[in-house]
Write a protein that holds these residues in place. Structure first.
Motif, mmCIF file in Angstrom:
data_model
loop_
_atom_site.group_PDB
_atom_site.id
_atom_site.type_symbol
_atom_site.label_atom_id
_atom_site.label_comp_id
_atom_site.label_asym_id
_atom_site.label_seq_id
_atom_site.Cartn_x
_atom_site.Cartn_y
_atom_site.Cartn_z
ATOM 1 N N ARG A 96 0.861 -1.201 0.000
ATOM 2 C CA ARG A 96 0.000 0.000 0.000
ATOM 3 C C ARG A 96 0.886 1.235 0.000
ATOM 4 N NH1 ARG A 96 0.101 2.116 5.223
ATOM 5 N NH2 ARG A 96 0.820 0.638 6.779
ATOM 6 N N LYS A 97 0.318 2.356 -0.403
ATOM 7 C CA LYS A 97 1.070 3.609 -0.372
ATOM 8 C C LYS A 97 1.313 4.026 1.072
ATOM 9 C CE LYS A 97 0.027 5.807 -4.731
ATOM 10 N NZ LYS A 97 -0.338 7.064 -5.362
ATOM 11 N N GLY A 98 2.476 4.621 1.299
ATOM 12 C CA GLY A 98 2.783 5.094 2.640
ATOM 13 C C GLY A 98 4.236 5.469 2.773
ATOM 14 N N GLY A 99 4.654 5.721 4.006
ATOM 15 C CA GLY A 99 6.010 6.156 4.284
ATOM 16 C C GLY A 99 6.209 7.598 3.863
ATOM 17 N N LYS A 100 7.399 8.106 4.080
ATOM 18 C CA LYS A 100 7.708 9.511 3.779
ATOM 19 C C LYS A 100 7.631 9.828 2.289
ATOM 20 C CE LYS A 100 10.424 10.379 7.905
ATOM 21 N NZ LYS A 100 11.756 10.725 8.433
ATOM 22 N N CYS A 101 7.749 8.812 1.440
ATOM 23 C CA CYS A 101 7.618 9.027 -0.009
ATOM 24 C C CYS A 101 6.194 8.761 -0.490
ATOM 25 C CB CYS A 101 8.615 8.155 -0.774
ATOM 26 S SG CYS A 101 10.327 8.671 -0.539
ATOM 27 N N ASN A 102 5.327 8.300 0.393
ATOM 28 C CA ASN A 102 3.944 7.969 0.064
ATOM 29 C C ASN A 102 3.867 7.066 -1.177
ATOM 30 O OD1 ASN A 102 1.160 7.963 0.505
ATOM 31 N ND2 ASN A 102 0.854 9.643 -0.925
ATOM 32 N N MET A 103 4.627 5.975 -1.127
ATOM 33 C CA MET A 103 4.716 5.048 -2.253
ATOM 34 C C MET A 103 4.554 3.621 -1.763
ATOM 35 S SD MET A 103 5.372 6.673 -5.134
ATOM 36 C CE MET A 103 5.831 5.246 -6.090
ATOM 37 N N LYS A 104 4.065 2.754 -2.673
ATOM 38 C CA LYS A 104 4.130 1.315 -2.458
ATOM 39 C C LYS A 104 5.556 0.886 -2.764
ATOM 40 C CE LYS A 104 1.507 -1.627 -4.547
ATOM 41 N NZ LYS A 104 0.560 -2.279 -5.464
ATOM 42 N N CYS A 105 6.166 0.140 -1.869
ATOM 43 C CA CYS A 105 7.546 -0.307 -2.092
ATOM 44 C C CYS A 105 7.691 -1.063 -3.412
ATOM 45 C CB CYS A 105 8.006 -1.194 -0.944
ATOM 46 S SG CYS A 105 8.056 -0.377 0.661
ATOM 47 N N GLU A 106 6.676 -1.848 -3.741
ATOM 48 C CA GLU A 106 6.730 -2.643 -4.965
ATOM 49 C C GLU A 106 6.809 -1.779 -6.223
ATOM 50 O OE1 GLU A 106 4.841 -4.971 -1.676
ATOM 51 O OE2 GLU A 106 4.526 -2.966 -2.458
ATOM 52 N N ASP A 107 6.414 -0.512 -6.120
ATOM 53 C CA ASP A 107 6.518 0.394 -7.271
ATOM 54 C C ASP A 107 7.963 0.747 -7.599
ATOM 55 O OD1 ASP A 107 3.784 0.380 -7.603
ATOM 56 O OD2 ASP A 107 3.474 2.270 -6.520
ATOM 57 N N PHE A 108 8.884 0.422 -6.699
ATOM 58 C CA PHE A 108 10.302 0.706 -6.935
ATOM 59 C C PHE A 108 11.031 -0.436 -7.629
ATOM 60 C CE2 PHE A 108 9.734 3.401 -2.956
ATOM 61 C CZ PHE A 108 9.588 4.584 -3.661
ATOM 62 N N ILE A 109 10.323 -1.516 -7.974
ATOM 63 C CA ILE A 109 11.025 -2.661 -8.577
ATOM 64 C C ILE A 109 10.598 -2.902 -10.023
ATOM 65 C CG2 ILE A 109 11.669 -3.815 -6.440
ATOM 66 C CD1 ILE A 109 9.236 -5.652 -6.778
ATOM 67 N N ASN A 110 10.383 -1.822 -10.761
ATOM 68 C CA ASN A 110 10.138 -1.931 -12.197
ATOM 69 C C ASN A 110 11.179 -1.091 -12.924
ATOM 70 O OD1 ASN A 110 9.231 0.787 -12.106
ATOM 71 N ND2 ASN A 110 7.156 0.111 -11.679
ATOM 72 N N ASP A 111 11.115 -1.071 -14.242
ATOM 73 C CA ASP A 111 12.153 -0.357 -14.989
ATOM 74 C C ASP A 111 11.888 1.136 -15.147
ATOM 75 O OD1 ASP A 111 10.155 -0.528 -16.878
ATOM 76 O OD2 ASP A 111 11.374 -1.454 -18.421
ATOM 77 N N ASN A 112 10.775 1.633 -14.618
ATOM 78 C CA ASN A 112 10.517 3.071 -14.594
ATOM 79 C C ASN A 112 11.031 3.596 -13.259
ATOM 80 O OD1 ASN A 112 9.560 5.661 -14.366
ATOM 81 N ND2 ASN A 112 7.465 5.175 -14.938
ATOM 82 N N ILE A 113 12.162 4.310 -13.298
ATOM 83 C CA ILE A 113 12.790 4.738 -12.046
ATOM 84 C C ILE A 113 12.482 6.188 -11.684
ATOM 85 C CG2 ILE A 113 14.600 2.991 -12.192
ATOM 86 C CD1 ILE A 113 16.516 5.294 -13.020
ATOM 87 N N THR A 114 11.545 6.816 -12.379
ATOM 88 C CA THR A 114 11.189 8.192 -12.059
ATOM 89 C C THR A 114 10.711 8.318 -10.618
ATOM 90 O OG1 THR A 114 10.690 8.700 -14.359
ATOM 91 C CG2 THR A 114 9.680 10.120 -12.707
ATOM 92 N N ASP A 115 9.835 7.410 -10.180
ATOM 93 C CA ASP A 115 9.349 7.479 -8.800
ATOM 94 C C ASP A 115 10.465 7.162 -7.802
ATOM 95 O OD1 ASP A 115 9.389 4.777 -9.543
ATOM 96 O OD2 ASP A 115 7.307 4.412 -9.013
ATOM 97 N N ASP A 116 11.381 6.284 -8.160
ATOM 98 C CA ASP A 116 12.526 5.986 -7.308
ATOM 99 C C ASP A 116 13.359 7.261 -7.098
ATOM 100 O OD1 ASP A 116 13.254 2.583 -8.044
ATOM 101 O OD2 ASP A 116 11.708 3.735 -9.058
#
Length: 152
Positions: A96-116
């Motif tokens: 789920r979205k959350g943390g200081k970046c308000n992101m789902k952690c799983e969103d950081f494991i794809n080839d689009n690194i803009t959110d990272d």
């Protein structure tokens, strides 16, 4: 020649296999191991000053080997995700979205690194590159990757 009955039994199974394979290919999560030049280009697209490319590339190389799908489970029951190994304890939430970046952690494991990159900017505002132990060990005060031959 196969009987119609056998063909009628085999066809649904074959169709299922094709559908599963297609959904895997087009699921939106794809692995990418960047080259340092590809990463430099992405950093530029996302507003990172060329002055800092070496630090960002060294960080990503130290943390993930430039691999966007790396996940590291840690002893404190958290995990680090993606090319920059963003940690679930403080910066994102699993499932789920959350943390200081308000992101789902799983969103950081794809080839689009803009959110990272956007999340790393927040980490840097709070800690600088010192927010990553491996940057301190492998990059701080060391020779940084040479990107002079990269077309960025």
């Amino acid at each position: 020649m196969p009987s119609t009955t056998n063909l009628n039994r085999t066809l649904p199974t074959l169709l299922l296999v094709v559908l599963v394979a297609a959904s895997t290919l087009f699921s939106g999560t794809s692995a990418k191991v960047f080259t340092k030049c590809e990463l430099a280009k992405e950093l530029g697209k996302n507003g990172i000053s060329r002055t800092f490319y070496g630090h960002w590339i060294c960080l990503a190389n130290a943390e993930s080997g430039l691999n966007t799908t790396k996940v590291t489970k840690l002893a404190n029951m958290s995990a680090s995700y993606g090319i920059f190994q963003i940690n679930s304890k403080e910066w994102c939430r699993e499932g789920r979205k959350g943390g200081k970046c308000n992101m789902k952690c799983e969103d950081f494991i794809n080839d689009n690194i803009t959110d990272d990159i956007e999340c790393v900017k927040k980490i840097q505002m709070q800690y600088g590159f010192n927010g990553w132990n491996l940057w301190q060990k492998k990059c701080k005060g060391k020779e940084l990757p040479n990107i002079s031959k990269c077309n960025v």
